[in-house]
Every structure is written in C-alpha cells, then in structure tokens.
Design a protein around this motif. Structure first.
Motif, PDB file in Angstrom:
ATOM      1  N   GLN A  95     -70.858 -29.558   8.277  1.00  0.00           N
ATOM      2  CA  GLN A  95     -70.086 -28.564   7.528  1.00  0.00           C
ATOM      3  C   GLN A  95     -70.434 -28.605   6.044  1.00  0.00           C
ATOM      4  O   GLN A  95     -70.565 -27.565   5.391  1.00  0.00           O
ATOM      5  CB  GLN A  95     -68.588 -28.775   7.729  1.00  0.00           C
ATOM      6  CG  GLN A  95     -67.737 -27.717   7.063  1.00  0.00           C
ATOM      7  CD  GLN A  95     -68.012 -26.326   7.589  1.00  0.00           C
ATOM      8  OE1 GLN A  95     -68.086 -26.119   8.800  1.00  0.00           O
ATOM      9  NE2 GLN A  95     -68.193 -25.364   6.695  1.00  0.00           N
ATOM     10  N   ASP A 100     -71.950 -25.573   3.837  1.00  0.00           N
ATOM     11  CA  ASP A 100     -71.327 -25.128   2.584  1.00  0.00           C
ATOM     12  C   ASP A 100     -72.337 -25.109   1.446  1.00  0.00           C
ATOM     13  O   ASP A 100     -72.392 -24.173   0.655  1.00  0.00           O
ATOM     14  CB  ASP A 100     -70.156 -26.034   2.209  1.00  0.00           C
ATOM     15  CG  ASP A 100     -68.965 -25.867   3.128  1.00  0.00           C
ATOM     16  OD1 ASP A 100     -68.893 -24.836   3.830  1.00  0.00           O
ATOM     17  OD2 ASP A 100     -68.106 -26.771   3.147  1.00  0.00           O
ATOM     18  N   LEU A 136     -74.722 -22.168   1.892  1.00  0.00           N
ATOM     19  CA  LEU A 136     -74.115 -20.891   1.503  1.00  0.00           C
ATOM     20  C   LEU A 136     -74.044 -20.755  -0.014  1.00  0.00           C
ATOM     21  O   LEU A 136     -74.425 -19.724  -0.575  1.00  0.00           O
ATOM     22  CB  LEU A 136     -72.717 -20.768   2.113  1.00  0.00           C
ATOM     23  CG  LEU A 136     -71.923 -19.522   1.710  1.00  0.00           C
ATOM     24  CD1 LEU A 136     -72.637 -18.248   2.145  1.00  0.00           C
ATOM     25  CD2 LEU A 136     -70.522 -19.584   2.293  1.00  0.00           C
ATOM     26  N   ARG A 145     -77.540 -20.102  -1.390  1.00  0.00           N
ATOM     27  CA  ARG A 145     -78.012 -18.733  -1.143  1.00  0.00           C
ATOM     28  C   ARG A 145     -77.340 -17.728  -2.079  1.00  0.00           C
ATOM     29  O   ARG A 145     -77.984 -16.819  -2.604  1.00  0.00           O
ATOM     30  CB  ARG A 145     -77.778 -18.337   0.316  1.00  0.00           C
ATOM     31  CG  ARG A 145     -78.767 -18.978   1.264  1.00  0.00           C
ATOM     32  CD  ARG A 145     -78.644 -18.484   2.698  1.00  0.00           C
ATOM     33  NE  ARG A 145     -77.383 -18.904   3.286  1.00  0.00           N
ATOM     34  CZ  ARG A 145     -76.463 -18.069   3.766  1.00  0.00           C
ATOM     35  NH1 ARG A 145     -76.633 -16.769   3.721  1.00  0.00           N
ATOM     36  NH2 ARG A 145     -75.348 -18.526   4.298  1.00  0.00           N
ATOM     37  N   ALA A 191     -67.585 -13.892  -0.095  1.00  0.00           N
ATOM     38  CA  ALA A 191     -66.897 -14.339   1.116  1.00  0.00           C
ATOM     39  C   ALA A 191     -67.738 -15.381   1.864  1.00  0.00           C
ATOM     40  O   ALA A 191     -68.832 -15.752   1.431  1.00  0.00           O
ATOM     41  CB  ALA A 191     -66.623 -13.141   2.025  1.00  0.00           C
ATOM     42  N   ASP A 192     -67.221 -15.827   3.016  1.00  0.00           N
ATOM     43  CA  ASP A 192     -67.908 -16.823   3.848  1.00  0.00           C
ATOM     44  C   ASP A 192     -69.285 -16.365   4.306  1.00  0.00           C
ATOM     45  O   ASP A 192     -70.160 -17.187   4.562  1.00  0.00           O
ATOM     46  CB  ASP A 192     -67.079 -17.152   5.098  1.00  0.00           C
ATOM     47  CG  ASP A 192     -65.923 -18.072   4.784  1.00  0.00           C
ATOM     48  OD1 ASP A 192     -66.007 -18.820   3.801  1.00  0.00           O
ATOM     49  OD2 ASP A 192     -64.935 -18.041   5.539  1.00  0.00           O
ATOM     50  N   ASP A 193     -69.472 -15.060   4.440  1.00  0.00           N
ATOM     51  CA  ASP A 193     -70.761 -14.547   4.901  1.00  0.00           C
ATOM     52  C   ASP A 193     -71.732 -14.288   3.751  1.00  0.00           C
ATOM     53  O   ASP A 193     -72.831 -13.786   3.969  1.00  0.00           O
ATOM     54  CB  ASP A 193     -70.562 -13.277   5.719  1.00  0.00           C
ATOM     55  CG  ASP A 193     -69.859 -12.170   4.938  1.00  0.00           C
ATOM     56  OD1 ASP A 193     -69.533 -12.385   3.744  1.00  0.00           O
ATOM     57  OD2 ASP A 193     -69.625 -11.104   5.531  1.00  0.00           O
ATOM     58  N   GLY A 194     -71.331 -14.611   2.515  1.00  0.00           N
ATOM     59  CA  GLY A 194     -72.209 -14.422   1.365  1.00  0.00           C
ATOM     60  C   GLY A 194     -72.149 -13.029   0.774  1.00  0.00           C
ATOM     61  O   GLY A 194     -72.857 -12.730  -0.190  1.00  0.00           O
ATOM     62  N   GLU A 195     -71.301 -12.171   1.310  1.00  0.00           N
ATOM     63  CA  GLU A 195     -71.159 -10.810   0.810  1.00  0.00           C
ATOM     64  C   GLU A 195     -70.103 -10.767  -0.301  1.00  0.00           C
ATOM     65  O   GLU A 195     -69.171 -11.570  -0.302  1.00  0.00           O
ATOM     66  CB  GLU A 195     -70.754  -9.865   1.945  1.00  0.00           C
ATOM     67  CG  GLU A 195     -71.819  -9.713   3.013  1.00  0.00           C
ATOM     68  CD  GLU A 195     -73.095  -9.095   2.487  1.00  0.00           C
ATOM     69  OE1 GLU A 195     -73.020  -8.123   1.702  1.00  0.00           O
ATOM     70  OE2 GLU A 195     -74.179  -9.576   2.862  1.00  0.00           O
ATOM     71  N   SER A 233     -59.807 -12.998  -0.960  1.00  0.00           N
ATOM     72  CA  SER A 233     -60.512 -13.349   0.274  1.00  0.00           C
ATOM     73  C   SER A 233     -61.822 -14.091   0.013  1.00  0.00           C
ATOM     74  O   SER A 233     -62.593 -14.317   0.932  1.00  0.00           O
ATOM     75  CB  SER A 233     -60.787 -12.088   1.093  1.00  0.00           C
ATOM     76  OG  SER A 233     -61.634 -11.219   0.359  1.00  0.00           O
ATOM     77  N   ARG A 290     -64.569 -17.018  -0.888  1.00  0.00           N
ATOM     78  CA  ARG A 290     -64.803 -18.448  -0.651  1.00  0.00           C
ATOM     79  C   ARG A 290     -65.471 -19.082  -1.863  1.00  0.00           C
ATOM     80  O   ARG A 290     -65.207 -20.219  -2.207  1.00  0.00           O
ATOM     81  CB  ARG A 290     -65.695 -18.589   0.584  1.00  0.00           C
ATOM     82  CG  ARG A 290     -66.208 -19.970   0.860  1.00  0.00           C
ATOM     83  CD  ARG A 290     -65.212 -20.743   1.698  1.00  0.00           C
ATOM     84  NE  ARG A 290     -65.623 -22.101   1.920  1.00  0.00           N
ATOM     85  CZ  ARG A 290     -66.357 -22.518   2.922  1.00  0.00           C
ATOM     86  NH1 ARG A 290     -66.782 -21.660   3.821  1.00  0.00           N
ATOM     87  NH2 ARG A 290     -66.671 -23.779   3.049  1.00  0.00           N
TER      88      ARG A 290
END
Length: 169
Positions: free
Chosen positions: A50, A54, A57, A60, A108-112, A118, A120
């Motif tokens: 994990q 992290d 992410l 990136r 966000a968690d998806d990098g968007e 919301s 991260r």
C-alpha cells in the motif's frame, strides 16, 4: 486357532501405538506459532504494498504537474509576450501549512483532478526566476512541485525540482 484369539486385536509394540496427547498438543502449538508469524508477515507485506502504491500515485501526480509546467513556453523578461499564467513566478511548496499556497491543485485516488473534499493528494508548486550573475534579464525558471496527502499520514510526500531555460527570443 480358537475363536477367542481370532477376534482380539494384535498386540502392538510400545512405540507403534500412535501419537500421545502431549505430542499432539506440541504439534498444534508449533503450527499456531508458525501461523502467527505468517499472518504478521502477510500484514506487513500488505502495508508495504500500500505504501508503494501511495508513493507511485503521488509521484505520477507530481510528475504530470511538473511536465505541464516545464512544457509551458516562456521568454526572457517578465512579463513576456503571451506569457502563460502557469509559469508566472510565485507559489509555495511549504508542507507545514504556514501561509496559503500560491499555486495548488487537488487530485483523487485515480490521479484525476478533484475538489478538496474528495481529494487524496494536494499538489503545490513554486516558480522562481533565475537570472545570470550581473544580468537583469530572466534566464531560467526553477520549478518545484510537492505532492502531499490531504489527510495527514494517509500517503507519501513527493518533491520534484527542475530548471527550465527560457525559449530563444
């Protein structure tokens, strides 16, 4: 052979009667200790996986912002013709929250891109002008980018630093 001896079980030597209760309990104890170690190892491996995800992410996200800033055109002298607001000098990369960041974005968690509620990760960047010694004209920009988790302790902090030379006039 008479009927009485045919129905009786054969006598076993002392060492071949099976496991004793003590031997069985010892075997179970060994399995419990080994299983506990295995569970701790798997939990530690899961946390490490994990943490690596992290860090990946955050890296990136920071790299994408850095590439965007380095790709924006700029020329010597501020403000240059058709200057790009993304590379205007300013901003901060301080993590401790002292002072509002000049340039920041949330992801966000998806990098968007995301809104603060919301998000991260928060990405902050700073642009500084670099002039040659004795020169009065801008020669380069120093670009710093920091990606950090919005919630403390829920991710990795990544710092990137680069220098962008001015386009030719």
């Amino acid at each position: 052979m008479d009927q009485g001896t045919a129905n009786r079980p054969a006598a076993h030597p002392r060492g071949e009667r099976g496991f004793s209760l003590v031997e069985t309990l010892f075997a179970v104890l060994v399995l419990v200790v080994a299983g506990g170690g295995l569970v701790r190892t798997l939990a530690q491996a899961s946390r490490a996986r994990q943490a690596a995800a992290d860090t990946d992410l955050a890296t990136r996200i920071a790299e994408a912002r850095m590439e965007e800033l380095l790709a924006a055109p700029f020329w010597r002298g501020w403000p240059w013709p058709g200057h790009h607001a993304a590379v205007a000098p300013g901003g901060t990369v301080e993590i401790d929250g002292a002072g509002a960041p000049g340039y920041f974005a949330y992801f966000a968690d998806d990098g968007e891109p995301a809104d603060r509620r919301s998000a991260r990760y928060e990405v902050r960047w700073r642009i500084r002008e670099l002039a040659p010694r004795g020169g009065d004209r801008l020669a380069a920009l120093r670009v710093e980018v920091v990606a950090m988790p919005v919630a403390a302790g829920r991710g990795s902090v990544v710092r990137l630093d680069s220098v962008r030379v001015a386009n030719r006039e």
